[in-house]
Design a protein around this motif. Structure first.
Motif, PDB file in Angstrom:
ATOM      1  N   GLN A  73     -50.537  -5.823  -4.631  1.00  0.00           N
ATOM      2  CA  GLN A  73     -50.452  -7.218  -4.216  1.00  0.00           C
ATOM      3  C   GLN A  73     -50.402  -7.321  -2.689  1.00  0.00           C
ATOM      4  N   PHE A  74     -50.957  -8.422  -2.172  1.00  0.00           N
ATOM      5  CA  PHE A  74     -51.054  -8.628  -0.725  1.00  0.00           C
ATOM      6  C   PHE A  74     -50.672 -10.042  -0.370  1.00  0.00           C
ATOM      7  N   LYS A  75     -50.263 -10.236   0.878  1.00  0.00           N
ATOM      8  CA  LYS A  75     -49.797 -11.565   1.289  1.00  0.00           C
ATOM      9  C   LYS A  75     -50.931 -12.536   1.557  1.00  0.00           C
ATOM     10  N   ASN A  76     -52.141 -12.009   1.808  1.00  0.00           N
ATOM     11  CA  ASN A  76     -53.272 -12.899   2.094  1.00  0.00           C
ATOM     12  C   ASN A  76     -54.599 -12.200   1.791  1.00  0.00           C
ATOM     13  N   ALA A  77     -55.669 -12.965   1.867  1.00  0.00           N
ATOM     14  CA  ALA A  77     -57.003 -12.443   1.541  1.00  0.00           C
ATOM     15  C   ALA A  77     -57.462 -11.387   2.543  1.00  0.00           C
ATOM     16  N   ASP A  78     -57.078 -11.516   3.800  1.00  0.00           N
ATOM     17  CA  ASP A  78     -57.476 -10.526   4.807  1.00  0.00           C
ATOM     18  C   ASP A  78     -56.881  -9.153   4.508  1.00  0.00           C
ATOM     19  N   ASN A  79     -55.605  -9.118   4.144  1.00  0.00           N
ATOM     20  CA  ASN A  79     -54.980  -7.837   3.821  1.00  0.00           C
ATOM     21  C   ASN A  79     -55.554  -7.243   2.540  1.00  0.00           C
ATOM     22  N   LEU A  80     -55.851  -8.091   1.580  1.00  0.00           N
ATOM     23  CA  LEU A  80     -56.501  -7.631   0.352  1.00  0.00           C
ATOM     24  C   LEU A  80     -57.858  -7.002   0.682  1.00  0.00           C
ATOM     25  N   ALA A  81     -58.636  -7.650   1.513  1.00  0.00           N
ATOM     26  CA  ALA A  81     -59.960  -7.129   1.892  1.00  0.00           C
ATOM     27  C   ALA A  81     -59.828  -5.810   2.653  1.00  0.00           C
ATOM     28  N   ALA A  82     -58.849  -5.713   3.540  1.00  0.00           N
ATOM     29  CA  ALA A  82     -58.642  -4.473   4.294  1.00  0.00           C
ATOM     30  C   ALA A  82     -58.303  -3.329   3.350  1.00  0.00           C
ATOM     31  N   PHE A  83     -57.442  -3.584   2.379  1.00  0.00           N
ATOM     32  CA  PHE A  83     -57.069  -2.548   1.417  1.00  0.00           C
ATOM     33  C   PHE A  83     -58.267  -2.134   0.569  1.00  0.00           C
ATOM     34  N   LYS A  84     -59.020  -3.116   0.101  1.00  0.00           N
ATOM     35  CA  LYS A  84     -60.195  -2.794  -0.727  1.00  0.00           C
ATOM     36  C   LYS A  84     -61.201  -1.945   0.043  1.00  0.00           C
ATOM     37  N   ALA A  85     -61.335  -2.197   1.347  1.00  0.00           N
ATOM     38  CA  ALA A  85     -62.281  -1.437   2.170  1.00  0.00           C
ATOM     39  C   ALA A  85     -61.812  -0.004   2.395  1.00  0.00           C
ATOM     40  N   GLU A  86     -60.501   0.214   2.523  1.00  0.00           N
ATOM     41  CA  GLU A  86     -59.959   1.544   2.812  1.00  0.00           C
ATOM     42  C   GLU A  86     -58.611   1.763   2.119  1.00  0.00           C
ATOM     43  N   PRO A  87     -58.592   1.841   0.809  1.00  0.00           N
ATOM     44  CA  PRO A  87     -57.305   1.982   0.122  1.00  0.00           C
ATOM     45  C   PRO A  87     -56.544   3.253   0.509  1.00  0.00           C
ATOM     46  N   GLU A  88     -57.250   4.347   0.791  1.00  0.00           N
ATOM     47  CA  GLU A  88     -56.580   5.602   1.166  1.00  0.00           C
ATOM     48  C   GLU A  88     -55.816   5.451   2.469  1.00  0.00           C
ATOM     49  N   LYS A  89     -56.293   4.572   3.338  1.00  0.00           N
ATOM     50  CA  LYS A  89     -55.636   4.339   4.634  1.00  0.00           C
ATOM     51  C   LYS A  89     -54.307   3.617   4.448  1.00  0.00           C
ATOM     52  N   TYR A  90     -54.251   2.688   3.507  1.00  0.00           N
ATOM     53  CA  TYR A  90     -53.084   1.821   3.368  1.00  0.00           C
ATOM     54  C   TYR A  90     -52.128   2.186   2.241  1.00  0.00           C
ATOM     55  N   ALA A  91     -52.593   2.897   1.249  1.00  0.00           N
ATOM     56  CA  ALA A  91     -51.714   3.296   0.143  1.00  0.00           C
ATOM     57  C   ALA A  91     -50.674   4.282   0.673  1.00  0.00           C
ATOM     58  N   PRO A  92     -49.442   4.188   0.187  1.00  0.00           N
ATOM     59  CA  PRO A  92     -48.417   5.127   0.658  1.00  0.00           C
ATOM     60  C   PRO A  92     -48.738   6.553   0.222  1.00  0.00           C
ATOM     61  N   GLN A  93     -48.289   7.474   1.011  1.00  0.00           N
ATOM     62  CA  GLN A  93     -48.457   8.879   0.680  1.00  0.00           C
ATOM     63  C   GLN A  93     -47.695   9.196  -0.607  1.00  0.00           C
TER      64      GLN A  93
END
Length: 154
Positions: A73-93
């Motif tokens: 879940q994300f607070k807005n559409a921009d953060n959702l789009a950023a995660f979808k583009a690079e989930p490995e970058k934003y997902a916790p280790q």
């Protein structure tokens, strides 16, 4: 004779129960930590916000995606789009499991309020006490956790 049958049934029931409990504990854990009764990663916190806002921010059920079998879940559409583009970058280790626990060759839940971004990677810890231990030696603990991951969930 009736007592003997009852004992056999009781023994059989106990054996079955123990077998079920053992097999449940022996199962591999999911690659992404979610609570027992939910499929939401990071307790619904927006993982992109750790990087962009430098704080733990609750996501919204309006902005959701699936990744590695969990809902994010994300607070807005921009953060959702950023995660979808690079989930490995934003997902916790370590799938959001406690980084200190993984370094100790174990698993525990990660608390989204106990977090660190180190070298562009998000790490979660179980609680404030564990995070204090983590922060004292995080470079070595990251190395240990990297060596233990993903074997600790298999």
């Amino acid at each position: 004779m009736k007592t003997l049958v009852n004992r056999k049934n009781t023994f059989s029931s106990l054996f079955t129960l123990l077998l079920v409990m053992f097999s449940f504990q022996a199962q591999a854990k999911d690659p992404i930590y979610t609570s027992f009764f939910s499929n939401v990663a990071v307790s619904g916190y927006d993982t992109v916000a750790y990087f962009t806002d430098n704080k733990a921010t609750k996501g919204s059920s309006k902005y959701v995606t699936e990744y590695q079998g969990a809902q994010w879940q994300f607070k807005n559409a921009d953060n959702l789009a950023a995660f979808k583009a690079e989930p490995e970058k934003y997902a916790p280790q370590y799938g959001g499991y406690c980084a200190w626990a993984v370094a100790s060759n174990d698993t525990a839940s990660g608390d989204p309020q106990q977090w660190t971004v180190e070298d562009g990677k998000l790490y979660l810890n179980y609680n404030a006490n564990i995070q204090a231990k983590w922060l004292k030696d995080k470079s070595n603990l990251i190395e240990q956790a990297d060596n233990n991951w993903p074997a600790v969930i298999r």
